[in-house]
Design an enzyme around this catalytic site. Sequence first.
Site, mmCIF file in Angstrom:
data_model
loop_
_atom_site.group_PDB
_atom_site.id
_atom_site.type_symbol
_atom_site.label_atom_id
_atom_site.label_comp_id
_atom_site.label_asym_id
_atom_site.label_seq_id
_atom_site.Cartn_x
_atom_site.Cartn_y
_atom_site.Cartn_z
ATOM 1 C CE LYS A 162 -4.034 -2.174 2.122
ATOM 2 N NZ LYS A 162 -4.698 -2.330 0.819
ATOM 3 C CD GLU A 252 -6.808 -8.571 -1.581
ATOM 4 O OE1 GLU A 252 -7.732 -9.383 -1.818
ATOM 5 O OE2 GLU A 252 -5.963 -8.738 -0.704
ATOM 6 C CB CYS A 286 -7.339 -12.929 0.304
ATOM 7 S SG CYS A 286 -5.955 -12.152 -0.542
ATOM 8 C CD GLU A 464 -3.440 -3.557 -2.354
ATOM 9 O OE1 GLU A 464 -3.201 -2.603 -1.596
ATOM 10 O OE2 GLU A 464 -3.545 -4.733 -1.980
#
Length: 490
Positions: A162, A252, A286, A464
Amino acid sequence: MSRMAEQQLYIHGGYTSATSGRTFETINPANGNVLATVQAAGREDVDRAVKSAQQGQKIWAAMTAMERSRILRRAVDILRERNDELAKLETLDTGKAYSETSTVDIVTGADVLEYYAGLIPALEGSQIPLRETSFVYTRREPLGVVAGIGAWNYPIQIALWKSAPALAAGNAMIFKPSEVTPLTALKLAEIYSEAGLPDGVFNVLPGVGAETGQYLTDHPGIAKVSFTGGVASGKKVMANSAASSLKEVTMELGGKSPLIVFDDADLDLAADITMMANFFSSGQVCTNGTRVFVPTKCKAAFEQKILARVERIRAGDVFDPQTNFGPLVSFPHRDNVLRYIAKGIEEGARVLCGGDVLKGDSFDNGAWVAPTVFTDCSDDMTIVREEIFGPVMSILTYESEDEVIRRANDTDYGLAAGIVTADLNLAHRVIHQLEAGICWINTWGESPAEMPVGGYKHSGIGRENGVMTLQSYTQVKSIQVEMAKFQSIF
């Protein structure tokens, strides 16, 4: 390891006490020991951090592209020099095996920072000729102060994913790590300061998401929020961000990804990929491919290959180089995963292996769950529909290509998907029909810095990594220049 000193906030280049007076504890999930008490940021602390970031961002954005690039490259060097130290802290806070954190978490995060440091000089506008006497040029300008809200599964990697593009584009970032795993984000702030980042350009505010996170998403001084976490939390973050000041968002979110094995696949390769897609990081990824679709005729042979590989999983001392499977990140999360396992049994799925906590002296005090494989699953089962985020695999059978594509897409999620086949024509034909933002053919899980990462449907908004993410941290200003005499109709 002895208990660490109380952890403070990191604002304007140094540690400072929270004004809220509230604290929380971070726990080593391998043994249940308290690692540290951590101060929680309140509303006044968020205000302080925003003011600090606004001051630092002006200095940072005024630097040349090469100056910013050199500072970020210096941070990359420090990250790599301190890899082992940071990996040990990440292992203590997350429970992940040191064999993983020392080779993946900091390494891949540093790669992303290096990638964006190299892209800074290439961030440029355009020139558009209109006529002989007039033209338009565009500038890509930073958004200002942005917020990053991290998840607990990859704490320092997410902080780098990030912050790297945000800082590269000339912004300042206020980062809120998960309250479950807050420690390495604070170390990253130290490293940025040591590398020469101006004070305030990367502030870290530990705190509870429902409070500190909401203060950030509500704050009018924040221009964008980048969030990683669950779908329900993501919807709240997005709603708050829009209601307060129409902030831009990157989301996300979760996944329930399909992994399709075709009947021409090498089953050894398919089993290897399936193991990585389900049990890496103890299943707390994830993008995990937890819905494993196998041709009916291949099911029995495939199950045997999976069972043989489950025997290779080595749980135990997380600092033993041979350990490749750690506990879940927390005791509440362990209990939630166990509830899903019980639900799978209740709804008629057959446990091929696992299905309970790991037992023994090495495991009794930690948040350990055995690698679990369910078979004879159906699409309507809770364990097949909902994201579990633990070491729980569901094997499903299918008969035809059209059927498996339809069933793979029958989900609100769309984060990842993968297929295993020897037929590349089939591979591309099927991949193009799968509703997922990240797809793999004959592999799983790699997310290099150059590769945009994000989901379809409820799995996210925006991306991202990759060039497009750098651009998403800028706003375009269009300027028309007229060199001839201006003509008014009045």
